[in-house]
Design a protein around this motif. Structure first.
Motif, PDB file in Angstrom:
ATOM      1  N   SER A  26       0.831  -1.200   0.000  1.00  0.00           N
ATOM      2  CA  SER A  26       0.000   0.000   0.000  1.00  0.00           C
ATOM      3  C   SER A  26       0.866   1.251   0.000  1.00  0.00           C
ATOM      4  N   ARG A  27       0.316   2.300  -0.594  1.00  0.00           N
ATOM      5  CA  ARG A  27       1.026   3.571  -0.634  1.00  0.00           C
ATOM      6  C   ARG A  27       0.775   4.327   0.668  1.00  0.00           C
ATOM      7  N   HIS A  28       1.716   5.177   1.032  1.00  0.00           N
ATOM      8  CA  HIS A  28       1.557   6.020   2.218  1.00  0.00           C
ATOM      9  C   HIS A  28       0.369   6.964   2.043  1.00  0.00           C
ATOM     10  N   GLY A  29      -0.072   7.558   3.137  1.00  0.00           N
ATOM     11  CA  GLY A  29      -1.178   8.503   3.083  1.00  0.00           C
ATOM     12  C   GLY A  29      -0.740   9.843   2.507  1.00  0.00           C
ATOM     13  N   ALA A  30      -1.673  10.790   2.455  1.00  0.00           N
ATOM     14  CA  ALA A  30      -1.383  12.106   1.883  1.00  0.00           C
ATOM     15  C   ALA A  30      -0.220  12.766   2.608  1.00  0.00           C
ATOM     16  N   ARG A  31       0.624  13.422   1.843  1.00  0.00           N
ATOM     17  CA  ARG A  31       1.780  14.099   2.428  1.00  0.00           C
ATOM     18  C   ARG A  31       1.879  15.512   1.858  1.00  0.00           C
ATOM     19  N   GLU A 268      14.656  -4.269 -24.171  1.00  0.00           N
ATOM     20  CA  GLU A 268      13.832  -5.200 -23.399  1.00  0.00           C
ATOM     21  C   GLU A 268      13.784  -4.829 -21.919  1.00  0.00           C
ATOM     22  N   HIS A 269      14.475  -3.762 -21.538  1.00  0.00           N
ATOM     23  CA  HIS A 269      14.574  -3.395 -20.121  1.00  0.00           C
ATOM     24  C   HIS A 269      13.438  -2.458 -19.728  1.00  0.00           C
ATOM     25  N   SER A 270      12.537  -2.913 -18.883  1.00  0.00           N
ATOM     26  CA  SER A 270      11.393  -2.129 -18.433  1.00  0.00           C
ATOM     27  C   SER A 270      11.639  -1.632 -17.015  1.00  0.00           C
ATOM     28  N   VAL A 271      11.397  -0.338 -16.784  1.00  0.00           N
ATOM     29  CA  VAL A 271      11.594   0.221 -15.453  1.00  0.00           C
ATOM     30  C   VAL A 271      10.691  -0.484 -14.440  1.00  0.00           C
ATOM     31  N   SER A 272       9.429  -0.666 -14.805  1.00  0.00           N
ATOM     32  CA  SER A 272       8.500  -1.306 -13.870  1.00  0.00           C
ATOM     33  C   SER A 272       8.910  -2.746 -13.579  1.00  0.00           C
ATOM     34  N   LYS A 273       9.463  -3.424 -14.577  1.00  0.00           N
ATOM     35  CA  LYS A 273       9.882  -4.812 -14.382  1.00  0.00           C
ATOM     36  C   LYS A 273      11.081  -4.886 -13.439  1.00  0.00           C
ATOM     37  N   ILE A 274      12.028  -3.964 -13.610  1.00  0.00           N
ATOM     38  CA  ILE A 274      13.194  -3.929 -12.710  1.00  0.00           C
ATOM     39  C   ILE A 274      12.732  -3.671 -11.281  1.00  0.00           C
ATOM     40  N   MET A 275      11.870  -2.663 -11.124  1.00  0.00           N
ATOM     41  CA  MET A 275      11.451  -2.271  -9.785  1.00  0.00           C
ATOM     42  C   MET A 275      10.609  -3.345  -9.097  1.00  0.00           C
ATOM     43  N   ALA A 276       9.742  -3.998  -9.857  1.00  0.00           N
ATOM     44  CA  ALA A 276       8.817  -4.963  -9.254  1.00  0.00           C
ATOM     45  C   ALA A 276       9.447  -6.320  -8.982  1.00  0.00           C
ATOM     46  N   MET A 310       4.744   1.185  -5.661  1.00  0.00           N
ATOM     47  CA  MET A 310       3.318   0.843  -5.725  1.00  0.00           C
ATOM     48  C   MET A 310       2.845   0.800  -7.167  1.00  0.00           C
ATOM     49  N   GLN A 311       3.231   1.809  -7.954  1.00  0.00           N
ATOM     50  CA  GLN A 311       2.810   1.874  -9.350  1.00  0.00           C
ATOM     51  C   GLN A 311       3.435   0.741 -10.161  1.00  0.00           C
ATOM     52  N   ALA A 312       4.721   0.478  -9.919  1.00  0.00           N
ATOM     53  CA  ALA A 312       5.420  -0.563 -10.677  1.00  0.00           C
ATOM     54  C   ALA A 312       4.807  -1.938 -10.446  1.00  0.00           C
ATOM     55  N   VAL A 313       4.572  -2.280  -9.184  1.00  0.00           N
ATOM     56  CA  VAL A 313       3.998  -3.594  -8.850  1.00  0.00           C
ATOM     57  C   VAL A 313       2.574  -3.713  -9.382  1.00  0.00           C
ATOM     58  N   ALA A 314       1.774  -2.663  -9.185  1.00  0.00           N
ATOM     59  CA  ALA A 314       0.389  -2.700  -9.645  1.00  0.00           C
ATOM     60  C   ALA A 314       0.324  -2.844 -11.158  1.00  0.00           C
ATOM     61  N   TYR A 315       1.209  -2.148 -11.848  1.00  0.00           N
ATOM     62  CA  TYR A 315       1.192  -2.236 -13.307  1.00  0.00           C
ATOM     63  C   TYR A 315       1.626  -3.626 -13.784  1.00  0.00           C
ATOM     64  N   GLN A 316       2.668  -4.167 -13.178  1.00  0.00           N
ATOM     65  CA  GLN A 316       3.134  -5.500 -13.584  1.00  0.00           C
ATOM     66  C   GLN A 316       2.064  -6.559 -13.332  1.00  0.00           C
ATOM     67  N   ALA A 331      -4.141   0.571  -2.088  1.00  0.00           N
ATOM     68  CA  ALA A 331      -3.651  -0.714  -1.582  1.00  0.00           C
ATOM     69  C   ALA A 331      -3.961  -1.845  -2.544  1.00  0.00           C
ATOM     70  N   LEU A 332      -3.030  -2.759  -2.635  1.00  0.00           N
ATOM     71  CA  LEU A 332      -3.204  -3.986  -3.402  1.00  0.00           C
ATOM     72  C   LEU A 332      -3.033  -5.152  -2.440  1.00  0.00           C
ATOM     73  N   LEU A 333      -4.045  -6.010  -2.364  1.00  0.00           N
ATOM     74  CA  LEU A 333      -4.028  -7.152  -1.444  1.00  0.00           C
ATOM     75  C   LEU A 333      -3.986  -8.453  -2.237  1.00  0.00           C
ATOM     76  N   ILE A 334      -3.079  -9.335  -1.855  1.00  0.00           N
ATOM     77  CA  ILE A 334      -2.962 -10.652  -2.479  1.00  0.00           C
ATOM     78  C   ILE A 334      -3.364 -11.688  -1.431  1.00  0.00           C
TER      79      ILE A 334
END
Length: 441
Positions: A26-31, A268-276, A310-316, A331-334
């Protein structure tokens, strides 16, 4: 009799799956935003969690308690158990504070540990300033109001490949710079059509300097102020409509930082793939361990992070479903369910915010993860040694360098051949002259 038989059969065959493990990201609250061009008075420091952000995470914690403690699942006990719950947060103040607020909702007052009354007067530290009244007010709770004390695990940012790979992986900076340079011309072209929205945006965040607010980069900062301020009640309904207009605008969408984690890659290198990759790899490990009975006591893994991961994992995992802004406290729940006593009979449900969730077998879910992450060897390369500048030079010059080397080698061989021919000819002439001299009388 028939009805009884059907009831007994259904109770065996039609039983609801049993929830055995939940992995949360989950992402942090408003900042507070990183800059504040508006005249709104924030009560926190730049980038720190706001009171509204604390409330968001606290309420999310209460929702989790309703689902996993008080609901039908009964996954977690009513008070904190270190064997059941693992809490991990990235090493930013706003993220750590968010995790604490969420835990306060999950384990609210009167759920903390208690002492036997006869020990209440004895559990006192050997420090000055401890009054009798302090001890009395605690009653027999360990902490006032019966609040729990739950540890939060964090790591040094530049070593945290699990929750902060965008800091720990050197190649991410190269990829993001590559994105910005390749998109710059497109961004500048789109800025011309963005002037009307920019004017409204400047008015909303009270920017009066004519020299400011010329680029989409500045628009992104002003937009950040709007988003953060909405939670704190700093802006009107009209300005909320403006925020939607900005979010839907193509020029800003091109610029948005998280867009890099969605789509941009180098070859073939994706930023979201590296991060996730580190997170999804660990998720796979948690799920397989739970299904195999390796770790039966762990029930919930809480990961609180910033928007990048959060964005990288959710997108992947979900693809286009997250091609909009990842809101504060998203939040993403598995959830892992055991369907029957049959070995390997598990299913996985993925829930993202208000989305009810996709359900697949555990085997299919693991195969999907494997298809979306790098192997250890591949990750080591793309995380540490991928240097776009060098690869681009190699690619740009590759078609010239190879023929040039061949041409140079050919010239050298020809020169050597000529030199050898000259030497051989000179030697032959010398030998012929020596022979003629010997034959003279």
């Amino acid at each position: 009799m028939k009805e009884i038989f059907v009831f007994l059969l259904c109770s065996l065959v039609c039983a609801d799956p049993t929830l055995v493990l939940v992995i949360e990201i989950s992402r942090h609250g408003a900042r507070m935003p990183s800059s504040n061009p508006s005249n709104f008075k924030w009560v926190t420091n730049e980038k720190d969690l706001t009171p509204g952000g604390m409330r968001q995470k606290y309420l999310f914690g209460r929702a989790l308690r309703k689902r996993y403690v008080e609901g039908t699942h009964k996954l977690l006990g009513s008070s904190y158990d270190p064997n059941e719950l693992l809490v991990i947060a990235s090493n930013y103040t706003r993220v750590l504070a968010s995790a604490r607020a969420q835990l306060a909702g999950l384990y609210p007052e009167n759920t903390g540990k208690k002492l036997p009354r006869e020990l209440a007067d004895k559990a006192v530290p050997p420090n000055p300033g401890i009054s009798k009244n302090m001890i009395i007010l605690l009653e027999n709770y360990s902490v006032k109001y019966g609040l729990g004390v739950e540890p939060i695990i964090t790591s040094q940012a530049d070593l945290d490949f699990y929750l902060l790979p965008n800091v720990a992986c050197k190649s991410i900076k190269n990829l993001t710079k590559h994105f910005e340079s390749t998109k710059r011309a497109e961004i500048q072209d789109k800025e011309k059509s963005f002037s009307a929205i920019m004017k409204q945006l400047k008015e909303a965040v009270k920017v009066t300097d004519e020299k400011k607010g010329k680029t989409i980069g500045e628009a992104a900062k002003y937009r950040d102020v709007l988003i953060s301020g909405m939670v704190e009640g700093a802006f009107s309904e009209e300005e909320k409509k403006l925020l939607k207009l900005i979010n839907d605008s193509e020029p800003l969408y091109i610029y948005k930082k998280y867009d890099m984690y969605l789509k941009v890659g180098y070859k073939e290198h994706s930023v979201s793939k590296i991060m996730a990759t580190p997170f999804l790899k660990k998720t796979k490990e948690y799920l397989t361990d739970a299904a195999s009975g390796k770790n039966k006591r762990l029930k919930y893994v809480m990961n609180v992070v910033s928007d990048s991961l959060m964005q990288a994992v959710a997108y992947q995992m979900l693809g286009k479903i997250t091609e909009t802004y990842v809101e504060f406290a998203s939040a993403l729940l598995i959830e892992l369910y055991k369907k029957s006593d049959k070995p390997g009979d598990y299913e996985v449900r993925v829930i993202y915010n208000h989305d009810s969730g996709n359900v697949t077998s555990l085997q299919e879910f693991i195969e999907d993860i494997d298809a979306k992450i790098y192997t250890d060897a591949q990750f080591e390369k793309v995380c540490h040694t991928l240097k776009i500048e060098e690869e681009e030079k190699k690619d740009e010059g590759g078609s010239i360098v190879v023929p040039l080397i061949i041409s140079c080698a050919t010239v050298v061989l020809i020169v050597i051949a000529i030199i050898l021919w000259i030497k051989c000819k000179s030697k032959s002439e010398a030998d012929e002259g020596y022979g003629n001299t010997m034959m003279e009388p």
